[in-house]
Enzyme design. Structure first.
Site, mmCIF file in Angstrom:
data_model
loop_
_atom_site.group_PDB
_atom_site.id
_atom_site.type_symbol
_atom_site.label_atom_id
_atom_site.label_comp_id
_atom_site.label_asym_id
_atom_site.label_seq_id
_atom_site.Cartn_x
_atom_site.Cartn_y
_atom_site.Cartn_z
ATOM 1 N NE ARG A 1 7.395 -23.994 -11.034
ATOM 2 C CZ ARG A 1 8.018 -22.828 -10.914
ATOM 3 N NH1 ARG A 1 8.794 -22.382 -11.876
ATOM 4 N NH2 ARG A 1 7.846 -22.081 -9.846
ATOM 5 C CB CYS B 1 7.340 -12.493 -8.808
ATOM 6 S SG CYS B 1 6.743 -12.899 -7.158
ATOM 7 C CG HIS C 1 15.848 -16.229 -8.815
ATOM 8 N ND1 HIS C 1 14.786 -16.084 -7.951
ATOM 9 C CD2 HIS C 1 15.467 -17.170 -9.703
ATOM 10 C CE1 HIS C 1 13.809 -16.902 -8.305
ATOM 11 N NE2 HIS C 1 14.188 -17.568 -9.363
ATOM 12 C CG ASP D 1 14.683 -19.494 -12.684
ATOM 13 O OD1 ASP D 1 13.789 -18.778 -12.178
ATOM 14 O OD2 ASP D 1 15.248 -20.410 -12.055
ATOM 15 C CE LYS E 1 15.711 -20.933 -9.241
ATOM 16 N NZ LYS E 1 14.325 -21.108 -9.247
ATOM 17 C CB SER F 1 9.797 -18.457 -6.844
ATOM 18 O OG SER F 1 11.162 -18.726 -6.604
ATOM 19 N NE ARG G 1 12.242 -22.687 -5.214
ATOM 20 C CZ ARG G 1 12.017 -21.775 -4.282
ATOM 21 N NH1 ARG G 1 12.580 -21.874 -3.087
ATOM 22 N NH2 ARG G 1 11.245 -20.745 -4.524
ATOM 23 C CE1 TYR H 1 8.195 -28.076 -8.446
ATOM 24 C CE2 TYR H 1 9.964 -27.291 -7.024
ATOM 25 C CZ TYR H 1 9.006 -27.049 -7.990
ATOM 26 O OH TYR H 1 8.879 -25.788 -8.521
#
Ligand code: GTP
Ligand code: SPV
Ligand code: MN
Length: 613
Positions: free
Chosen positions: A394, A278, A254, A301, A234, A276, A86, A225
């Site tokens: 990812r 974590c 989130h 998420d 998002k 993110s 991002r 991406y």
């Protein structure tokens, strides 16, 4: 014309756009976009398996995808090395009044941003196919489903959106002739001249990820991406939805959502917000190290949370798939993710390839293979200086492939949340788990959450920053107003029914630099303590920062952990916390006058408990 068919470009300009819908507003918007961006053809995505096969064939032919013989139906993908995360510094909240974007967002006047991006979009799909992807966030059988339509010139995005959201003809049917939807315009920003060869991952050095919260619209340019390009995620489900939620009295967060069942068969629902990279996906799919406890997955998420008639906060995962961090995912850490990825239909972006047609990344197995092709297509051996996969590589996979999905994960009413966890990645100071005293104190814990930055966004990694409710990069409006909204929804409902709020930190390190707490499946011990606290069945000690378990309050059976490490993981060191106070005060200063007085009072209370005036 039916879904999936294409319209060729007439000699005199953009293709005529007809679509498999009688939604005039949608048709008009798609026509307008096609006229501006001038693609060679327009494809309305129907969401079928046949279409998915056509898209993946196209991507293989373009060199974007490589089939994985070891994982039938799954593909390897390599992005351009410049387009891997991002781009927070290119992400904009274009509210009419800059005050509404707040001090934590980049703001540009909406009219100016529309002018700038309209110029970029003009002719930007030349030589490409424009895909129209109607999608629904959350189950289609919701009372009031929330729709979006992404128009994109990227087959990778069209393919990924089908995994990550509910897409296609069934969505158009449910939208009828006039359902509102969030228009999401996306281009990789790489028009092709006649005869010009394409590259496997087209993108542009010029990137804009722009949100118009008042118009509920997203415009994205230049990147392929995930978080920049899969606009349902998002951009819509957090930035636009947070503004919708503020106006309508709900929360777009989130957060992962999991179901925790005790050995006695008592089920609890837990939502957890970590920044993110974590640990949300890992916790959502956790295999408990504690015998008798069970974890099932509802989301990894994003959670949309609304109050029901009984005043209970109910969480719904609006997504249909997982876009998870690959490195660190292995049989020892997240076996359920590994199982999910064996079932086909997955796309692996920026991981390494093995010589026998599989993928590999750091942490998948203890020992790396002797030879790999790294994410950039170069030979790799264990002696290589760089990791084989990008740290933000990812996987993208349907949620339905995860063996631990709770049966109710698609219940449009959501599930009643018993506990909310906020967590960050902190080497020091923050204990393994803290229970808040009440909702306002819990909101304070979320508001002051801090974490080291990760590779999920471009920029320096490992820098501690404040990240309120793990939403810093995803807020669609002013941060202080957002914290006030959290306080207001608490006030508006019966305190006894509100979820209890906790703060966790799996990432504290000892003097030797090693993690003090083993994490992953062992985090079930913390979840069990949380569940037992809800029942008042286990103890805790009051500290200046909240209630913390004593070593004896955690169920540690079967865990081989030195007592000093456990004590260090749980410790609340007044000196460390006193050193934390100026950072929190500076953070509130930065957020400015909209920080609610009740949170400033919490900070004063904390300072007083720590003996600093
Ligand atoms: P986003 O998809 O970016 O929102 O990330 P996420 O919050 O879902 O993070 P994820 O679960 O993918 O974890 C990110 C990284 O943290 C991985 O490399 C994990 O291996 C690591 N991680 C997750 N849980 C733990 C834990 O309990 N302890 C430690 N030490 N590392 C963890
Ligand atoms: C994150 O960065 O928090 C993610 C991945 O979940 S992305 O979709 O890129 O936002
Ligand atoms: Mn995320």
């Amino acid at each position: 014309m039916t879904a999936g068919t294409t319209t060729g470009q007439g000699a005199a300009g953009p293709p005529a756009v007809e679509g498999p819908t009688r939604h005039e507003g949608l048709l008009a918007w798609v026509r307008e976009v096609a006229a501006l961006t001038t693609p060679d053809r327009v494809v309305w995505c129907d969401g079928s398996d046949e279409e998915h096969a056509r898209l993946t064939d196209t991507l293989v032919a373009a060199g974007t995808f490589t089939p994985l013989p070891a994982r039938p139906g799954s593909f390897h993908c390599a992005s351009d090395p410049s387009d891997v995360a991002r781009v927070e510094d290119r992400t904009f909240i274009c509210s009419r009044d800059p005050r509404d974007a707040g001090p934590t967002n980049h703001w540009v006047d909406p009219a100016e941003m529309r002018r700038t991006m309209t110029d970029l979009y003009r002719g930007c799909m030349r030589g490409r196919t424009m895909y129209v992807v109607p999608f629904c966030m959350g189950p289609l059988d919701a009372d009031r489903p929330l729709f979006g339509v992404e128009v994109t010139d990227s087959a990778y995005v069209a393919c990924s959106m089908r995994i990550m959201t509910r897409t296609g003809t069934r969505v158009l049917e449910r939208m009828g002739t006039d359902a509102p939807y969030v228009p999401c315009l996306h281009s990789v920003g790489a028009p092709l001249e006649p005869g010009q060869a394409d590259v496997p991952w087209p993108c542009s050095p010029t990137k804009y990820i722009s949100h118009f919260p008042e118009d509920r619209t997203v415009w994205s340019y230049g990147s392929g991406y995930g978080g920049n390009a899969l606009l349902g995620k998002k951009c819509y489900a957090l930035r636009i939805a947070s503004a919708m939620a503020r106006d309508e009295g709900w929360l777009a967060e989130h957060m992962l959502v999991l179901k925790l069942t005790s050995p006695q068969g008592v089920a609890r629902y837990v939502a957890a917000a970590f920044p993110s990279a974590c640990g949300k996906t890992n916790l959502a799919m956790l295999e408990p190290a504690l015998p008798g406890w069970r974890v099932e997955t509802l989301g990894d998420d994003i959670a949309w949370m609304r109050f029901d008639e009984e005043g209970r906060l109910r969480a719904l995962n609006p997504e249909n798939g997982f876009f998870g961090v690959a490195p660190g995912t292995g049989w020892a850490t997240n076996a359920n993710a590994m199982r999910t990825l064996e079932r086909g239909g997955a796309v692996f972006t920026n991981v390494a390839r093995t010589d026998d047609g599989d993928v590999w990344w750091e942490g998948m197995t203890d020992e790396p293979p002797a030879h790999l092709t790294d994410w950039r297509g170069r030979d790799w051996t264990p002696a290589s200086a760089e990791p084989s996969s990008h740290p933000n590589a990812r996987f993208c996979t349907p949620a339905a492939h995860c063996p631990t999905m709770a049966p109710e994960w698609e219940d449009p009413r959501g599930v009643p949340v018993d506990a909310i966890l906020f967590g960050g990645r902190r080497r020091t100071t923050v204990p393994l788990v803290v229970e808040s005293r009440d909702w306002v104190h819990g909101v304070f814990l979320g508001a002051t959450l801090s974490s080291e930055t990760t590779a999920a966004a471009t920029g320096e990694v490992g820098v501690v920053r404040r990240d309120p409710m793990a939403m810093l990069p995803f807020l669609g409006y002013d941060a202080g107003d957002y914290l006030d909204h959290w306080l207001e929804v608490g006030k508006a409902h019966d305190a006894a029914r509100l979820p209890r709020i906790f703060h966790v930190n799996w990432f504290r390190r000892g003097e030797d630099g090693c993690f003090l707490w083993p994490g992953f499946g062992e985090n079930a011990r913390v979840l069990a303590w949380v569940a037992d606290r809800l029942d008042g069945a286990v103890g805790a000690v009051e500290t200046p920062v909240g209630r913390v378990p004593r070593p004896g309050d955690l169920d540690l059976r079967g865990l081989d952990l030195p007592r000093e490490d456990l004590e260090a993981a749980l410790a609340v060191d007044p000196d460390e916390w006193r050193a934390e106070l100026p950072g929190i005060a500076a953070w509130f200063e930065r957020l400015g006058p909209s920080v609610p007085a009740a949170l400033r009072a919490e900070l004063d209370g904390l300072a007083a408990r720590l003996g600093t005036p």
